[in-house]
Design an enzyme around this catalytic site. Sequence first.
Site, PDB file in Angstrom:
ATOM      1  N   ASP A  56       0.820  -1.213   0.000  1.00 38.96           N
ATOM      2  CA  ASP A  56       0.000   0.000   0.000  1.00 38.96           C
ATOM      3  C   ASP A  56       0.851   1.259   0.000  1.00 38.96           C
ATOM      4  OD1 ASP A  56      -2.711  -0.470  -0.172  1.00 38.96           O
ATOM      5  OD2 ASP A  56      -3.023  -0.646   1.998  1.00 38.96           O
ATOM      6  N   GLU A  67     -14.074  -1.923  -1.599  1.00 35.49           N
ATOM      7  CA  GLU A  67     -14.273  -2.123  -0.154  1.00 35.49           C
ATOM      8  C   GLU A  67     -15.610  -1.549   0.301  1.00 35.49           C
ATOM      9  OE1 GLU A  67     -10.975  -1.022   2.375  1.00 35.49           O
ATOM     10  OE2 GLU A  67     -12.128  -1.374   4.197  1.00 35.49           O
TER      11      GLU A  67
HETATM   12  O1  KIV Z   1      -4.903  -1.851   4.148  1.00 36.05           O
HETATM   13  C1  KIV Z   1      -5.580  -2.863   3.877  1.00 36.05           C
HETATM   14  O2  KIV Z   1      -5.511  -3.906   4.539  1.00 36.05           O
HETATM   15  C2  KIV Z   1      -6.473  -2.783   2.735  1.00 36.05           C
HETATM   16  C3  KIV Z   1      -7.496  -3.866   2.601  1.00 36.05           C
HETATM   17  C4  KIV Z   1      -8.568  -3.606   3.569  1.00 36.05           C
HETATM   18  C5  KIV Z   1      -7.979  -3.996   1.226  1.00 36.05           C
HETATM   19  O3  KIV Z   1      -6.401  -1.880   1.982  1.00 36.05           O
END
Ligand code: KIV
Length: 276
Positions: free
Chosen positions: A83, A182
């Site tokens: 991310d 989500e």
């Molecule tokens: O940060 C995370 O775990 C996510 C998931 C909820 C898709 O973005």
Amino acid sequence: MKNTVMTFKEAKNKGEKLTMLTAYDYSTAKFIDEAGINSILVGDSLGNVMLGYEDTVSVTMEDMIHHGAAVARGAKNALVVIDMPFMSYQTSVYDAMVNAGRLMKEGRANAVKLEGGIEVCPQIKAITDAGIPVCAHLGMTPQSINAFGGFKVQCKTEEAAKKLIEDAKAVEEAGAFAVVLECVPAKLAEIITKTVNIPTIGIGAGNGCDGQVLVYQDMLGMFSDFTPKFVKKFATVGEVMKEAFAEYIKEVSDGTFPGKEHEYKIDEEVLKKVIE
Ligand code: KIV
């Protein structure tokens, strides 16, 4: 065999479901990888489940690189997606490229994920043009928690539902190889899944998506602060851990641990000389 973005494309074409779970450390990544998952997401949810923040806003690039690199060392076959944390890409296309590059070079990601639709398409295009696969994230985007006013199901109005469909088309057009949906109504997620050619990965978006993702502590019953409706607990590992910790405390306290079988030996002759 190593999963790649091609695995995602082929799965969508063949109608095969894709599997994704989060992980944030080497040992867990190894377990998940060995179970045969397609992809591991080093989510910025690590802010909640690993670091104890109440949201993901405080998560830094250094956090993501530190945890991402550990996961990458443990994931032999899974596609590792890391991310991009809050404000590492929203500020400019340049920042997005520099930070995506760091997640690849220092975090050893195979792809990055970022939140948002049309407004972040210039970033998605620039990053993918640089050879870095991007997974988009729409619906309830936790980095915007302060704008949403809490964790809520998104896109229930006609206007918001139409915008979600437009966003999904736009991120595909910008080059995203997949899109996480989500907390989106299941029927809407199904429409999006049929509309776009890239795989949709659902979390709280019903069974009509091309794949599913969950936070591993949620699905193992290891995180008790908050459990969303969409979570299924596949195990109660938190309870097993608490029982084992209590047993350890008991055995250390009553002197039954460590036992003879846990001891290292020393030659009696050496010992004699030590105490002479
Ligand atoms: O940060 C995370 O775990 C996510 C998931 C909820 C898709 O973005």
